[in-house]
Scaffold this active site. Sequence first.
Site, PDB file in Angstrom:
ATOM      1  N   PHE A 295       4.659   6.720  -0.659  1.00 19.14           N
ATOM      2  CA  PHE A 295       6.014   6.165  -0.538  1.00 19.14           C
ATOM      3  C   PHE A 295       6.295   5.271  -1.793  1.00 19.14           C
ATOM      4  O   PHE A 295       5.380   5.063  -2.617  1.00 19.14           O
ATOM      5  CB  PHE A 295       5.829   5.314   0.950  1.00 19.14           C
ATOM      6  CG  PHE A 295       7.305   4.952   1.459  1.00 19.14           C
ATOM      7  CD1 PHE A 295       8.459   5.661   1.361  1.00 19.14           C
ATOM      8  CD2 PHE A 295       7.220   3.698   2.245  1.00 19.14           C
ATOM      9  CE1 PHE A 295       9.315   5.426   1.935  1.00 19.14           C
ATOM     10  CE2 PHE A 295       8.571   3.178   2.906  1.00 19.14           C
ATOM     11  CZ  PHE A 295       9.674   4.248   2.564  1.00 19.14           C
TER      12      PHE A 295
ATOM     13  N   ILE B   6       0.529   6.228   0.376  1.00 15.91           N
ATOM     14  CA  ILE B   6       0.701   7.381   1.105  1.00 15.91           C
ATOM     15  C   ILE B   6       1.919   8.275   0.755  1.00 15.91           C
ATOM     16  O   ILE B   6       2.749   8.884   1.220  1.00 15.91           O
ATOM     17  CB  ILE B   6       1.167   6.867   2.671  1.00 15.91           C
ATOM     18  CG1 ILE B   6       2.312   5.657   2.532  1.00 15.91           C
ATOM     19  CG2 ILE B   6       0.002   6.287   3.282  1.00 15.91           C
ATOM     20  CD1 ILE B   6       2.859   5.617   3.816  1.00 15.91           C
TER      21      ILE B   6
ATOM     22  N   THR C 299       0.756  -1.254   0.070  1.00 21.09           N
ATOM     23  CA  THR C 299      -0.046   0.142   0.121  1.00 21.09           C
ATOM     24  C   THR C 299       0.759   1.479  -0.072  1.00 21.09           C
ATOM     25  O   THR C 299       0.259   2.435   0.107  1.00 21.09           O
ATOM     26  CB  THR C 299      -0.942   0.046   1.196  1.00 21.09           C
ATOM     27  OG1 THR C 299      -0.163  -0.122   2.439  1.00 21.09           O
ATOM     28  CG2 THR C 299      -1.954  -0.991   1.129  1.00 21.09           C
ATOM     29  N   GLU C 300       2.201   1.306  -0.352  1.00 23.92           N
ATOM     30  CA  GLU C 300       3.030   2.299   0.055  1.00 23.92           C
ATOM     31  C   GLU C 300       2.709   3.502  -1.026  1.00 23.92           C
ATOM     32  O   GLU C 300       2.623   4.759  -0.668  1.00 23.92           O
ATOM     33  CB  GLU C 300       4.337   1.926  -0.534  1.00 23.92           C
ATOM     34  CG  GLU C 300       5.246   1.076   0.711  1.00 23.92           C
ATOM     35  CD  GLU C 300       5.000  -0.490   0.489  1.00 23.92           C
ATOM     36  OE1 GLU C 300       5.799  -1.143   1.090  1.00 23.92           O
ATOM     37  OE2 GLU C 300       3.826  -0.965  -0.390  1.00 23.92           O
ATOM     38  N   ALA C 301       2.260   3.290  -2.237  1.00 28.03           N
ATOM     39  CA  ALA C 301       1.685   4.239  -3.096  1.00 28.03           C
ATOM     40  C   ALA C 301       0.562   5.132  -2.551  1.00 28.03           C
ATOM     41  O   ALA C 301       0.391   6.155  -2.983  1.00 28.03           O
ATOM     42  CB  ALA C 301       1.400   3.688  -4.331  1.00 28.03           C
TER      43      ALA C 301
END
Length: 282
Positions: free
Chosen positions: A151, A149, A145-147
């Site tokens: 990241f 936030i 799920t980095e994208a």
Amino acid sequence: MNLTAPPVPTPPESALRREQRGSLLVLTLSRPEVRNALSTPLIGELRAALEVARADPAVRGVVLTGDGAAFCGGLDVEELRAMAERRPEEHRADADAFRTLLETLYLFPKPTFAAVNGHAVAAGAGLVCACDFAVMEGRAKIGFTEAKIGFVAALVAVFLTRQIAEKHARDLLLSARLIGGEEAARIGLVTEVCPEGQALSRALALAQSVIANAPLSLAVTKAMLARAPHLSVEDGLREAAALNARARASASLREGVSAFLEKRSPDWDGLPTDLAEHEGVK
């Protein structure tokens, strides 16, 4: 004159539980109040525990799981919040610490098993990718799920793209969506799905069946698999032939063949786990 001794500071409570179950070491991420998020101290603890387990002949495999309802919710949110105030060298040190943990887990010479008892998100999903096997409860979710936030899932992507086809990797990394156990198993992200509450017990059972094999064979095979994607067919076959020849001279092969012919279980205790350690192997 005051002779009262100064108070002894209480050591911080460990965020990693260690439990020896026969020949298996169970490492439990234990920060349930924050979904077992990876803080800097926890990353250090986990890597140190793996290094100790590497050298311990009593440990034949490692099972990684989470405390409470989650496996691992990713990197610690409070540390992520503080990132903007850090210097470039501090950012690099943080990235290198997590990189080293993933590398240590992936290249660990003994089999590793993720018991995914709940959600495994971002860095937590990266831990799953770095393990040899993963048993995931059907109700759990896993994703990168980095994208969402801002990241970048750069480090975990190195391992994700070794696990699944590129189209699936692009889907998970670019959509940043969470998927359930059945889809994760279908695309090869996890080994198998199990009912709720059974991730650890099933991972332990799987681990027992794997570690019954020769430790030498497991360690050499893991190292071979880590190198294989970087070799041409010709170089891969040359390296494989060399490993095959050296394995023929090993005490592990002698014990395995003897046990087979004598219709008994092989005794791997005390045998070298590195081909170079075997007598006559240079």
